[in-house]
Design a protein around this motif. Sequence first.
Motif, PDB file in Angstrom:
ATOM      1  N   PHE A  29       0.833  -1.201   0.000  1.00 43.53           N
ATOM      2  CA  PHE A  29       0.000   0.000   0.000  1.00 43.53           C
ATOM      3  C   PHE A  29       0.873   1.258   0.000  1.00 43.53           C
ATOM      4  CE2 PHE A  29      -2.305   3.245   2.535  1.00 43.53           C
ATOM      5  CZ  PHE A  29      -3.327   3.480   1.635  1.00 43.53           C
ATOM      6  N   VAL A  33       1.076   4.545  -2.599  1.00 46.02           N
ATOM      7  CA  VAL A  33       1.054   5.962  -2.224  1.00 46.02           C
ATOM      8  C   VAL A  33       2.231   6.687  -2.868  1.00 46.02           C
ATOM      9  CG1 VAL A  33       1.166   7.567  -0.293  1.00 46.02           C
ATOM     10  CG2 VAL A  33      -0.159   5.487  -0.092  1.00 46.02           C
TER      11      VAL A  33
ATOM     12  N   ALA B 154       4.694   3.015   9.955  1.00 43.54           N
ATOM     13  CA  ALA B 154       4.652   1.928   8.979  1.00 43.54           C
ATOM     14  C   ALA B 154       6.044   1.603   8.457  1.00 43.54           C
ATOM     15  CB  ALA B 154       3.719   2.296   7.828  1.00 43.54           C
ATOM     16  N   PHE B 155       6.862   2.624   8.221  1.00 46.10           N
ATOM     17  CA  PHE B 155       8.182   2.400   7.625  1.00 46.10           C
ATOM     18  C   PHE B 155       9.251   3.085   8.481  1.00 46.10           C
ATOM     19  CE2 PHE B 155       5.048   2.688   4.155  1.00 46.10           C
ATOM     20  CZ  PHE B 155       5.074   1.357   3.756  1.00 46.10           C
ATOM     21  N   THR B 219       8.084  14.814   1.707  1.00 49.01           N
ATOM     22  CA  THR B 219       7.209  13.946   0.930  1.00 49.01           C
ATOM     23  C   THR B 219       7.219  12.546   1.523  1.00 49.01           C
ATOM     24  OG1 THR B 219       8.048  15.172  -0.969  1.00 49.01           O
ATOM     25  CG2 THR B 219       6.624  13.308  -1.436  1.00 49.01           C
ATOM     26  N   MET B 223       4.072  10.312   3.225  1.00 53.25           N
ATOM     27  CA  MET B 223       3.645   8.953   2.865  1.00 53.25           C
ATOM     28  C   MET B 223       3.644   8.065   4.094  1.00 53.25           C
ATOM     29  SD  MET B 223       5.936   8.346  -0.464  1.00 53.25           S
ATOM     30  CE  MET B 223       6.018   9.584  -1.731  1.00 53.25           C
ATOM     31  N   VAL B 227       0.277   6.295   5.581  1.00 54.07           N
ATOM     32  CA  VAL B 227       0.151   4.834   5.595  1.00 54.07           C
ATOM     33  C   VAL B 227       0.033   4.332   7.024  1.00 54.07           C
ATOM     34  CG1 VAL B 227       1.295   2.678   4.988  1.00 54.07           C
ATOM     35  CG2 VAL B 227       1.364   4.595   3.408  1.00 54.07           C
ATOM     36  N   PHE B 230      -3.506   4.886   8.083  1.00 53.67           N
ATOM     37  CA  PHE B 230      -4.459   4.000   7.408  1.00 53.67           C
ATOM     38  C   PHE B 230      -4.310   2.551   7.835  1.00 53.67           C
ATOM     39  CE2 PHE B 230      -4.888   7.284   3.917  1.00 53.67           C
ATOM     40  CZ  PHE B 230      -6.209   7.553   4.218  1.00 53.67           C
ATOM     41  N   ILE B 257       1.938  14.699   0.611  1.00 51.69           N
ATOM     42  CA  ILE B 257       2.123  13.795  -0.528  1.00 51.69           C
ATOM     43  C   ILE B 257       1.806  14.527  -1.829  1.00 51.69           C
ATOM     44  CG2 ILE B 257       1.295  11.688  -1.628  1.00 51.69           C
ATOM     45  CD1 ILE B 257       0.630  10.680   1.188  1.00 51.69           C
ATOM     46  N   PHE B 258       0.767  15.348  -1.803  1.00 50.62           N
ATOM     47  CA  PHE B 258       0.349  15.984  -3.049  1.00 50.62           C
ATOM     48  C   PHE B 258       0.965  17.353  -3.281  1.00 50.62           C
ATOM     49  CE2 PHE B 258      -3.042  12.901  -2.413  1.00 50.62           C
ATOM     50  CZ  PHE B 258      -3.066  12.324  -3.669  1.00 50.62           C
TER      51      PHE B 258
END
Lengths: 208, 695
Positions: A29, A33, B154-155, B219, B223, B227, B230, B257-258
């Motif tokens: 996921f 992204v 998450a990371f 950025t 992300m 993540v 979510f 992100i955008f």
Amino acid sequence: MTDPQLRHVGLKVGGFEAIDVEEAETGIFGFWVFLMSDAILFALLFAVYGTQLAATAGAPGPAAEFKIDSAFWETMVLLLSSFTYGMSSFAMKYGGQLRWVVGMLLVTLVLGLTFLGMEANDFAVMIHDGATPDRSGFLSAFFALVPTHGLHVVAGCSWIVVMLVQVAAFGLDDRVKINLLRLGLFWHFLDVIWIAIFSVVYLQGVMR
Amino acid sequence: MTGSEIWTTLLGRFEWSDLPFVRAWEKGTLSEAIGAGAGGVVVVGAVLLVALLTYKRWWKPLWSDWLTSLDHKKIGIMYIVLAFVMLSRALIEAVLMRTQQAVAIGAPGLVGPNHFAQLFSTHGSIMVFFMAMPFLTGLINYVVPLQIGARDVAFPLLNSISLMLTAGGAGLMMVSLAIGEFSTGGWSGYPPYTEAAYQPGVGPDYWIWAITLSSIGSTLVGMNIAVTIFKKRCPGLKLMRMPLFCWTSLCTSILMIFAMPPLTVATLMLALDRYLGYHFFTNDLGGNMMIYIDLFWLFGHPEVYILILPAFGVYSEVISAFSSKELYGYVSLVIATMAIAVLSFTVWLHHFFTMGQSADINAVFGIATMTIGIPTGVKVYDWIWTMFRGEVRLTPPMLFSLAFIVTFVLGGFTGILLAMPPVDFVVHNTVFLVAHFHNMLIPGLLYGMIAGYQYWFPKAFGFRLNERWGTVSFVCWVSGFYLAFMPLYVLGLAGLARRTQEILEPDFRPWLLVALLGAFLLLAGLATLFVQLYVSVRQRDQHRVPVGDPWGARSLEWSVAAPPPEYNFATIPHVGRRDPWHWRKANGGAYKPADHYRDIAMPRNSMVGPVVGLSGAVCAFGLVWHIWWMAAFGLAVLWAAVIARSFVRRTKRVIGAREVEATDRAWLATAAAQQVHPRELETTSANAGLAELHA
Ligand code: HEM
Ligand SMILES: [Cu+2]
């Protein structure tokens, strides 16, 4: 929460030792992204290209410089490489014969390099004709958009090489599988971008 | 090869006169002396730091406990340390600018035009990219995983890489003080002024690469946080059950992100112009500067909401905690946050009403701009209603929140004024605008960050910050803000252009003196924050809150010890409703051992983050000075580190269930041994982190 289901083409549910299913899901996921953010980058480059179409400032313009036949063959090569990558993913999921996984990756790599060679040749011809980015706003925009895609393909090819080494070193362990899946997303994404480049830059360029 | 060829190959375009010390020696002006002084501070500071680390033998703990750590809590703290360092520099620069304008009335003042231009460029760039962004990223990093019942982001490795890239950019900013000079193009770096035709030197290149490093870092952080939110929420924590700070963090990270890619694209295109002779934004051969301006503000406006939303989240938590009440209008706050995030992409043009669009286009964007006032207004009412009939305690975080509400509304009004294109035509580019955006960013960002720092500090370090010094600091920050920036509204209406180095109108003097006083008070605000920290560390034994819930708050981060164990939660919580911790306390579910303790796998330390950050900065430095071997070397090391990492298989470290259980039971024993403290004694040593429960 119920256990998340993995429906990705290259992964099998369960059978994970080091990485649990949830973690694999998160990793993939996250890569989606990332691709979204990368897509924004290309969208902006396309937008700039669109606004700079007329800014040729006396330097060679689209119609003079674009060779539709080589762009067409590049498209075919890249599409084929996506297909072969897909074959590799299928081989990973069904049966997981290393021979096929690796073989198809190698074919993909060769196709990717072929694409890069053809593209480099295009650029060389343009530069030879004097269509260099320092000549006009239009050529600047062109030489930002298309080589950025090219650089992504370079990254993709290097990534394939790294993955081949990893397959050799670790076999198809969980992390290799997940990374092959991410690389697949990346590779197909580059195809999508190329289709946009082919239509917006090349087709439109020779039609005008 | 001749000597000069060897020099150019090795050192690029560096010359001795690029050192501010040499310049100061040769020219001997006050302006150059100030520049050399600043460079000297960097050099001496670095030497002292190295000496201190060596003398105290802190290198090893610094490396293995902090720099290589992938713990989101430590990464968050490092972000905030970075933010404070950069805040100090940027605030000193602000005081210098205020001093310059106050004394340079019909006189040259302290610093020359070029130097002054560097000051506002570095001040703006640092405040936005190296103070605000790290600060809010740090808070998010620390708090969000705890609030959603997760053990990490998450990371984790990506998190460390993001931090180090940002730190690398900040390092480049600092190096620019001691070697070479900075851009004079402002924080927005508009071409064609920043093109090679007008500024061939290293200044804009420092700006480009520092900003690029930081924007890539941001950025990646965006992300990671999105993540995390979510995918890593604990069982039962549906989105609509998340604390509001998580919501604002989610919106901020989606905006990152955008909205960061347009900035990266803009700065890289500017780099192509400068390095390879492209014509994106040049005056000639089809270049078009408006492309840059659109790209920049396509990033720039969402950016202000990236900055402000996390502070909104902090205020929501703080006001609810210090009113001992559930947050009023949760759903409306969530919707308002989302609405702001979406709308923020539709208004960028208001930053250049005067740049030649048609009146109709201006009108559309003006109206779009004003609509953002609606969700923001909703929030203000929600916060006020949260306090209504609550048991409000005026602790420092709460004081900052109150000051925010009043001051931010004021700034919002001037924003509505500026959103009207005809008004904007009059005050565009004056210090009215400077007053406006500081009026938004100081309450809407800085106060929020300070409030969050004070609010969560006890969670992170296990002891409270001294409230008396906090209040002193609050008084300085608030009075300083009004004195420093209200005069600028007046001056702006009277026509004082922004970025003015010398003032030609003697009537401006009184206002400028008041503003100078305000700037000094703001500096005092920062100084007293440091005093507060110092005093609190000295008194830490009286202020410990080991049980972990000093304010009697409602969300999950308060349900664990202070400081929390590395793995945050001995067992992953299950959540059935909003404000889960409050519910557990009310229903006798708090401070209970788990049925089962399991082994916990946590990420091992990794040196990839620091290596990537450092080699990124080295590459950037090489690019700035045209030292091509260095740039190539930095880039090669960066990718080599990332690729090498992908071969590492042992990335986890297991903490045994026994150890987890022992730690948890020890904490529970502490909790059982402590006295419950009533609200009134919250700011005394009676507070051990075990709060009395209220309805
Ligand atoms: C805390 C006290 C602060 C003081 C005293 C201060 C002071 C100043 C001054 C004097 C200027 C130059 C105005 C001019 O152009 O005439 C300036 C510009 C600016 N400040 Fe601040 N500032 C402060 C905080 C902040 C914060 C917190 C932020 C953002 C988070 C910020 C962002 C900026 C920006 C973006 C500029 C514009 C730079 C440019 O012209 O390119 N400042 N500030
Ligand atoms: Cu805006």
